[in-house]
Scaffold this motif. Sequence first.
Motif, PDB file in Angstrom:
ATOM      1  N   THR A  96      64.289  -0.334  -6.763  1.00 31.75           N
ATOM      2  CA  THR A  96      63.306  -1.720  -6.580  1.00 31.75           C
ATOM      3  C   THR A  96      64.119  -2.844  -6.205  1.00 31.75           C
ATOM      4  O   THR A  96      65.178  -2.786  -6.610  1.00 31.75           O
ATOM      5  CB  THR A  96      62.435  -1.797  -8.127  1.00 31.75           C
ATOM      6  OG1 THR A  96      62.051  -2.966  -7.933  1.00 31.75           O
ATOM      7  CG2 THR A  96      63.654  -1.862  -9.310  1.00 31.75           C
ATOM      8  N   ASN A  97      63.531  -3.797  -5.644  1.00 33.17           N
ATOM      9  CA  ASN A  97      64.091  -5.139  -5.261  1.00 33.17           C
ATOM     10  C   ASN A  97      64.135  -6.046  -6.701  1.00 33.17           C
ATOM     11  O   ASN A  97      65.010  -7.014  -6.537  1.00 33.17           O
ATOM     12  CB  ASN A  97      63.498  -5.737  -4.247  1.00 33.17           C
ATOM     13  CG  ASN A  97      62.031  -6.197  -4.459  1.00 33.17           C
ATOM     14  OD1 ASN A  97      61.570  -6.487  -5.569  1.00 33.17           O
ATOM     15  ND2 ASN A  97      61.133  -6.086  -3.338  1.00 33.17           N
ATOM     16  N   CYS A 157      55.755  -3.578   1.230  1.00 34.42           N
ATOM     17  CA  CYS A 157      56.781  -4.551   0.620  1.00 34.42           C
ATOM     18  C   CYS A 157      56.710  -6.067   0.725  1.00 34.42           C
ATOM     19  O   CYS A 157      56.139  -6.294   1.494  1.00 34.42           O
ATOM     20  CB  CYS A 157      58.404  -3.946   1.146  1.00 34.42           C
ATOM     21  SG  CYS A 157      59.595  -4.654   0.160  1.00 34.42           S
ATOM     22  N   ASN A 158      57.058  -6.605  -0.507  1.00 37.62           N
ATOM     23  CA  ASN A 158      56.966  -8.006  -0.597  1.00 37.62           C
ATOM     24  C   ASN A 158      57.999  -8.655  -0.028  1.00 37.62           C
ATOM     25  O   ASN A 158      58.024  -9.990   0.041  1.00 37.62           O
ATOM     26  CB  ASN A 158      56.710  -8.543  -1.990  1.00 37.62           C
ATOM     27  CG  ASN A 158      57.573  -8.003  -3.103  1.00 37.62           C
ATOM     28  OD1 ASN A 158      58.050  -6.779  -2.831  1.00 37.62           O
ATOM     29  ND2 ASN A 158      58.076  -8.932  -4.102  1.00 37.62           N
ATOM     30  N   GLU A 196      58.077  -1.345  -1.807  1.00 42.48           N
ATOM     31  CA  GLU A 196      58.436  -1.560  -3.073  1.00 42.48           C
ATOM     32  C   GLU A 196      57.633  -0.959  -3.972  1.00 42.48           C
ATOM     33  O   GLU A 196      56.433  -1.110  -4.108  1.00 42.48           O
ATOM     34  CB  GLU A 196      58.228  -3.449  -3.184  1.00 42.48           C
ATOM     35  CG  GLU A 196      58.715  -3.681  -4.531  1.00 42.48           C
ATOM     36  CD  GLU A 196      59.668  -3.205  -5.349  1.00 42.48           C
ATOM     37  OE1 GLU A 196      59.556  -2.824  -6.387  1.00 42.48           O
ATOM     38  OE2 GLU A 196      60.869  -3.266  -4.705  1.00 42.48           O
ATOM     39  N   CYS A 200      66.540  -4.372   6.731  1.00 40.49           N
ATOM     40  CA  CYS A 200      65.921  -3.437   6.434  1.00 40.49           C
ATOM     41  C   CYS A 200      65.362  -2.499   7.725  1.00 40.49           C
ATOM     42  O   CYS A 200      65.193  -3.211   8.808  1.00 40.49           O
ATOM     43  CB  CYS A 200      64.692  -3.727   5.853  1.00 40.49           C
ATOM     44  SG  CYS A 200      63.502  -2.405   4.986  1.00 40.49           S
ATOM     45  N   TYR A 237      62.120  -7.946  -8.011  1.00 36.85           N
ATOM     46  CA  TYR A 237      61.374  -9.305  -8.198  1.00 36.85           C
ATOM     47  C   TYR A 237      60.392  -9.253  -9.285  1.00 36.85           C
ATOM     48  O   TYR A 237      60.002 -10.402  -9.866  1.00 36.85           O
ATOM     49  CB  TYR A 237      60.776  -9.524  -6.922  1.00 36.85           C
ATOM     50  CG  TYR A 237      60.045 -10.787  -6.626  1.00 36.85           C
ATOM     51  CD1 TYR A 237      60.950 -12.070  -6.326  1.00 36.85           C
ATOM     52  CD2 TYR A 237      58.837 -11.089  -6.807  1.00 36.85           C
ATOM     53  CE1 TYR A 237      60.322 -13.418  -6.240  1.00 36.85           C
ATOM     54  CE2 TYR A 237      58.412 -12.240  -6.621  1.00 36.85           C
ATOM     55  CZ  TYR A 237      58.962 -13.252  -6.233  1.00 36.85           C
ATOM     56  OH  TYR A 237      58.530 -14.715  -5.942  1.00 36.85           O
ATOM     57  N   ARG A 258      67.627 -11.539   1.636  1.00 39.67           N
ATOM     58  CA  ARG A 258      66.719 -10.782   0.953  1.00 39.67           C
ATOM     59  C   ARG A 258      65.643 -11.929   0.497  1.00 39.67           C
ATOM     60  O   ARG A 258      65.583 -12.297  -0.782  1.00 39.67           O
ATOM     61  CB  ARG A 258      67.367 -10.035  -0.293  1.00 39.67           C
ATOM     62  CG  ARG A 258      68.325  -8.881   0.241  1.00 39.67           C
ATOM     63  CD  ARG A 258      68.843  -8.221  -0.996  1.00 39.67           C
ATOM     64  NE  ARG A 258      67.810  -7.433  -1.634  1.00 39.67           N
ATOM     65  CZ  ARG A 258      67.415  -6.217  -1.326  1.00 39.67           C
ATOM     66  NH1 ARG A 258      67.982  -5.545  -0.154  1.00 39.67           N
ATOM     67  NH2 ARG A 258      66.731  -5.458  -1.983  1.00 39.67           N
ATOM     68  N   THR A 260      64.272 -15.254  -3.743  1.00 33.81           N
ATOM     69  CA  THR A 260      64.067 -14.296  -4.756  1.00 33.81           C
ATOM     70  C   THR A 260      65.233 -14.233  -5.711  1.00 33.81           C
ATOM     71  O   THR A 260      64.931 -13.403  -6.761  1.00 33.81           O
ATOM     72  CB  THR A 260      64.075 -12.762  -4.052  1.00 33.81           C
ATOM     73  OG1 THR A 260      65.322 -12.570  -3.072  1.00 33.81           O
ATOM     74  CG2 THR A 260      62.822 -12.857  -2.977  1.00 33.81           C
TER      75      THR A 260
END
Length: 439
Positions: free
Chosen positions: A179-180, A101-102, A147, A108, A182, A215, A223
């Motif tokens: 998905t986040n 994940c980025n 991600e 988390c 980004y 986040r 982000t």
Amino acid sequence: MSSIFKASRFNALSHTEEEGLILYNSYTGALIDFSKDEKEEVLGLLKNADAHPDTEVKKALQENGFLVGEHIDELKRAQFLHQSMHRTDMLHLILMPTEACNFRCTYCYESFTRGKMTDETIAGVKALVRERARTINTLHISWFGGEPLLEIDLMEELSKEFQAIAKEHEIAYSADISTNGYFLNRDVFKRLLDMDIRQYMITIDGVEAVHDSRRFLIGGGKTFKDIMENLKGASESSEEFDISIRVNFDQDNLKETEELTEYLRSYFAGDKRFGLLYRPVGRWGGEHDEDIPICSHMTANKKIWAFTADAVDKNLFMSSSISGMIMPGGSVCYAAKPNAMVIGSNGQLYKCTTALDADINHVGHLNMDGSLDLDYDKIISWVTSGEETDTTCQSCFYRPSCQGNHCPWYRMLTGDRPCPSEKNNIRKVLGLIWKNSLL
């Protein structure tokens, strides 16, 4: 001789703001509102149907399952509905194209020890779907991570395979993604829509400063602005899709959650393709678990629906997942369904995406030829932990929707009944669904 009717044991009711009545049945999934003028007749019919003449209102109550024949055994109906969860003509795979994940979100629970899905696992997934295609009518893919968009090329490769197989065998195919957000620029969004990914779960945890403190990227990069630009880009599309904007809250961001709702109003009010989903942060097992300022159960339950009501008042839609939750089987976790499986990037099979490190959740392995090595004793603990043994669940009005298995992992950990917030606040939820339908 006329039939004798009784009120269904699976009914729940609430009220509209115009003093009308909202009726819901968890077995049929029916949700109907009646006017103030019809209210007295409806309540009378539910109390003693056979004392009232046949009318259009009475007919509606019968057709939608609010009134059932006196001979109907509703407990057996619910038991049969539960057995339908064991259908073998459906397949739901939760795929982790990468476990990297980025982001490094403060709450988390994942450890990111593995990266991209291995070649052996990729081959195994393709072979599994090809094999099962001969016996299934429905295939649903959930993209998870890490991600998943870190490996969009792999997602595209697998999606094209699934789409081709589904077309060849006339299988109903659908997909969703967590998905986040980004990387979800216009080009990526178009690629995902072409993969038949129409449902999205994207998290924003407050206005810019708050979100960026919770986040953030590896190394601490911000982000919020990128995610918002991507969401605004999606809103300019003419395509049909369903994006749930999930807002995770704890004691630290309660005030800012209200500010976020006001902020989102200016971009997404009136657009039914965007829905708000407010959920409390839990202690899910990460390295900072004990430091998370979680809300009490009572506060969390109250805030979920206070935030949702505020959003609806601001002409924002609530997440479609909420109305989906109250449908028959809608509150049953995928982990409790025999036809659902999580496939990790190394071929490890799980039932739950939260308890990735728990031994009871390591239920097998996917081989390169698509065969599965399964530990059925572990699987049994996930799929038979609900209404089969819980007599309180068996007699609950919400049983057809939840089946005692809203969260089998919660039941394993605590021994407590995992009742969904929707059930515990059913009157409020029904009122919000009715109000949301008027937007």
